[in-house]
Design a protein around this motif. Structure first.
Motif, PDB file in Angstrom:
ATOM      1  N   THR A 209      33.037  43.587  19.917  1.00 43.52           N
ATOM      2  CA  THR A 209      33.459  42.308  19.337  1.00 43.52           C
ATOM      3  C   THR A 209      33.675  41.261  20.419  1.00 43.52           C
ATOM      4  OG1 THR A 209      34.524  43.435  17.476  1.00 43.52           O
ATOM      5  CG2 THR A 209      35.214  41.173  17.925  1.00 43.52           C
ATOM      6  N   PHE A 210      34.393  41.633  21.483  1.00 37.87           N
ATOM      7  CA  PHE A 210      34.624  40.683  22.575  1.00 37.87           C
ATOM      8  C   PHE A 210      33.311  40.295  23.250  1.00 37.87           C
ATOM      9  CE2 PHE A 210      39.034  42.401  22.514  1.00 37.87           C
ATOM     10  CZ  PHE A 210      39.700  41.194  22.365  1.00 37.87           C
ATOM     11  N   ALA A 211      32.421  41.274  23.410  1.00 37.26           N
ATOM     12  CA  ALA A 211      31.129  40.989  24.030  1.00 37.26           C
ATOM     13  C   ALA A 211      30.330  40.008  23.190  1.00 37.26           C
ATOM     14  CB  ALA A 211      30.346  42.290  24.233  1.00 37.26           C
ATOM     15  N   ALA A 212      30.336  40.195  21.867  1.00 34.08           N
ATOM     16  CA  ALA A 212      29.577  39.317  20.975  1.00 34.08           C
ATOM     17  C   ALA A 212      30.115  37.886  21.037  1.00 34.08           C
ATOM     18  CB  ALA A 212      29.640  39.845  19.546  1.00 34.08           C
ATOM     19  N   ILE A 213      31.440  37.737  21.063  1.00 30.14           N
ATOM     20  CA  ILE A 213      32.041  36.399  21.133  1.00 30.14           C
ATOM     21  C   ILE A 213      31.697  35.734  22.467  1.00 30.14           C
ATOM     22  CG2 ILE A 213      34.233  35.136  21.229  1.00 30.14           C
ATOM     23  CD1 ILE A 213      35.368  37.291  19.325  1.00 30.14           C
ATOM     24  N   THR A 214      31.739  36.515  23.560  1.00 30.01           N
ATOM     25  CA  THR A 214      31.425  35.958  24.877  1.00 30.01           C
ATOM     26  C   THR A 214      29.952  35.569  24.966  1.00 30.01           C
ATOM     27  OG1 THR A 214      33.104  37.464  25.790  1.00 30.01           O
ATOM     28  CG2 THR A 214      31.690  36.326  27.354  1.00 30.01           C
ATOM     29  N   ILE A 215      29.075  36.382  24.392  1.00 33.26           N
ATOM     30  CA  ILE A 215      27.644  36.069  24.366  1.00 33.26           C
ATOM     31  C   ILE A 215      27.402  34.787  23.575  1.00 33.26           C
ATOM     32  CG2 ILE A 215      25.433  36.831  23.394  1.00 33.26           C
ATOM     33  CD1 ILE A 215      26.331  39.718  24.183  1.00 33.26           C
ATOM     34  N   ALA A 216      28.080  34.658  22.437  1.00 33.86           N
ATOM     35  CA  ALA A 216      27.941  33.449  21.616  1.00 33.86           C
ATOM     36  C   ALA A 216      28.400  32.222  22.399  1.00 33.86           C
ATOM     37  CB  ALA A 216      28.749  33.598  20.333  1.00 33.86           C
TER      38      ALA A 216
END
Length: 231
Positions: A209-216
């Protein structure tokens, strides 16, 4: 304000960071300091939650051991009052370094404490706003939670204080309230799946989840050059 070199919050009237010694003076003493300009996102922003979740999973798989360890510590410390915001910022810092191709390590989780005050106030306000929205038939609470998902990244990356960071996050999300709310729901469902998998699955889905938000954030906003140098 924050030191542009190490990210430590410092008083507005100092010229040198007490931690790293670098100059933090933005203008000569006595000179008028212009009011900060509100951050404005680019036009045409649309959420792509499914793709971001997929890319986040790919990123986590490449360093699964460290992500599981960080998730375990995050899970254990998350119950300590007042430090959740700093831990979230630290999780983002670790992932930012991975995305930048920098050496990321377990200790990066605690670098979020360099931003302790703004992340603390942001976490309290986001919690209050989300709770208030949830009382209004739940859906407004989901929208509010989605609105402020990028707050901690703006604090770390742009060296913003809590309120400008919250406003900047909202400025991104308001381009596609529905899409970003669906992104939040998808991330929530992924974590529910992780919980169902004997709870230990959360040690994979939380960093996902944190990775997806950072990628976004990297795709929609982009990292500051000074942040890349500092990390």
């Amino acid at each position: 304000m924050f030191c542009h070199s190490c990210g430590t919050q410092v008083p507005d009237d100092v010229q040198f960071c007490p931690k790293c010694g670098q100059s933090v003076a933005g203008s000569p003493l006595g000179a008028a300091v212009p009011a900060p300009t509100p951050w404005v996102p680019r036009a045409g922003i649309k959420a792509e939650g499914g793709r971001w979740i997929g890319e986040g999973f790919d990123l986590v798989k490449k360093d699964l051991g460290n992500y599981i360890l960080i998730s375990l510590i995050f899970f254990l410390l998350n119950g300590v009052p007042l430090i959740q915001g700093a831990l979230i910022a630290g999780f983002h810092i670790f992932t930012m370094k991975k995305l930048m191709g920098r050496h990321a390590e377990f200790g990066d989780l605690f670098k979020g404490f360099n931003f302790f005050v703004p992340t603390l106030v942001a976490s309290l306000l986001i919690g209050i706003f989300t709770f208030a929205g949830t009382l209004l038939c739940i859906i407004p609470g989901l929208v509010v939670a989605a609105m402020y998902k990028f707050t901690y990244l703006f604090i770390v990356d742009k060296r913003m204080d809590f309120w400008p960071a919250m406003q900047a996050s909202h400025a991104v999300v308001k381009n596609d309230y529905f899409g970003f709310t669906m992104f939040l729901l998808l991330a929530f469902l992924v974590n529910v799946l992780g919980f169902i998998c004997c709870i230990v699955g959360l040690f994979v889905t939380i960093p996902l989840t944190f990775a997806a938000i950072t990628i976004a954030y990297k795709e929609l906003v982009g990292f500051e050059a000074r942040t890349v140098d500092a990390l």
